[in-house]
Design an enzyme around this catalytic site. Structure first.
Site, PDB file in Angstrom:
ATOM      1  N   LYS A 222       0.822  -1.208   0.000  1.00  0.00           N
ATOM      2  CA  LYS A 222       0.000   0.000   0.000  1.00  0.00           C
ATOM      3  C   LYS A 222       0.862   1.266   0.000  1.00  0.00           C
ATOM      4  CE  LYS A 222      -4.393  -1.434   0.146  1.00  0.00           C
ATOM      5  NZ  LYS A 222      -5.260  -1.326   1.325  1.00  0.00           N
ATOM      6  N   ARG A 256      -4.979  -9.824   3.538  1.00  0.00           N
ATOM      7  CA  ARG A 256      -5.176  -9.799   2.084  1.00  0.00           C
ATOM      8  C   ARG A 256      -3.851  -9.382   1.438  1.00  0.00           C
ATOM      9  NH1 ARG A 256      -6.731  -6.088  -1.909  1.00  0.00           N
ATOM     10  NH2 ARG A 256      -8.079  -6.977  -3.529  1.00  0.00           N
TER      11      ARG A 256
END
Length: 287
Positions: A222, A256
């Site tokens: 991210k 995830r």
């Protein structure tokens, strides 16, 4: 609380790896590597072999890009879910969508979990989860519109906002008929947040895990990891794994990820240090 996904039941100490499978030509991470269906199916086979507990199939990238209507999203994911279910009858299949009509179609093909990545933007999606008896992921986006990036978002206290929003969403899901044991909450790092917000959520993740709802985290490569270390997408693995270790210690249950093997090793190591998992080998000083 026992977490139930598909036919499986998991204890609170279980740490589950959810592998990302993108049916998109423009993913921020793999740049369309699994855009073609056969390549995507090969990816599923790979991550299952590597030990993934769940596969999360998505047909639209999270960030801005060309408009993808429901018909096109379904073309990308519905038949593919059917193929995966046919080959892997016991695998937990998740679908990343915010649309109720897409959710209904993938549940008819055998999906076990609806990953509502945009925080109830379509209020009917939770009803689909209830109708089909599948799992449902509640996410915090601060009310963001799907596929938009945050711009000068402010919270009086981001973690308080995350906790209040997610508990309310989870309670609503149960009230609408979703089995309580099949509801997860996701603080949604980067969604409706700047990097300071995502770092604060990570530091205080125990405030989410202490709510009693199983926590899913989507940390993999991210932007908050990239900005913390000033690294591009392809060089964020170490930072992602450090964040994974912290999140595991603070009690997150589902991860995830893009990199299954590395994540599994981190989760197993944290669990072994915590005393909830035995070492795989124990001979030092004994033989």
């Amino acid at each position: 609380m026992t977490l139930r996904l598909g036919p499986h039941a998991y204890d609170e100490s279980d740490r589950l790896v959810m592998a990302i499978v993108n049916r998109t030509p423009d993913s921020f991470y793999d740049k369309g590597l699994t855009w073609h269906e056969d390549a995507a199916l090969d990816r599923v086979r790979q991550v299952v072999e590597e030990g993934a507990d769940i596969v999360d199939i998505g047909g639209i990238k999270a960030g801005p890009g060309p408009v993808i209507d429901a018909e096109e999203e379904m073309r990308r994911v519905v038949g593919f879910v059917g193929r995966v279910r046919g080959e892997f009858p016991g695998l937990v299949i998740s679908v990343d969508t915010w649309r109720a009509e897409v959710g209904r179609a993938v549940c008819q093909e055998g999906a076990d979990l609806l990953n509502d990545a945009w925080g109830g933007y379509d209020p009917g999606l939770v009803d689909v989860a209830a109708e089909f008896g599948v799992g449902y992921v509640c996410t915090h986006t601060g009310g963001a519109t799907p596929r938009t990036r945050p711009f000068r978002v402010e919270y009086a206290d981001v973690v308080d906002d995350v906790v209040a929003s997610l508990v309310a969403q989870a309670d609503r899901a149960v009230a609408r008929g979703v089995d309580r044991s099949r509801v997860l909450i996701d603080p949604a790092h980067d969604f409706g947040k700047n990097s300071w917000h995502s770092l604060e959520v990570t530091r205080r993740l125990e405030e989410l895990t202490s709510t009693g709802w199983p926590v899913l985290v989507s940390l993999s490569n991210k932007d908050f990891v990239g900005e913390a270390l000033d690294l591009p997408v392809g060089e964020r693995l170490v930072g992602t794994l450090a964040t994974t270790a912290i999140s595991a210690w603070l009690g997150a249950q589902v991860y995830r990820v893009h990199e299954v093997v590395e994540t599994r090793q981190v989760l197993d190591m944290v669990a072994t240090i915590a005393g909830t998992r035995r070492p795989s080998v124990m001979t030092r000083g004994l033989a």
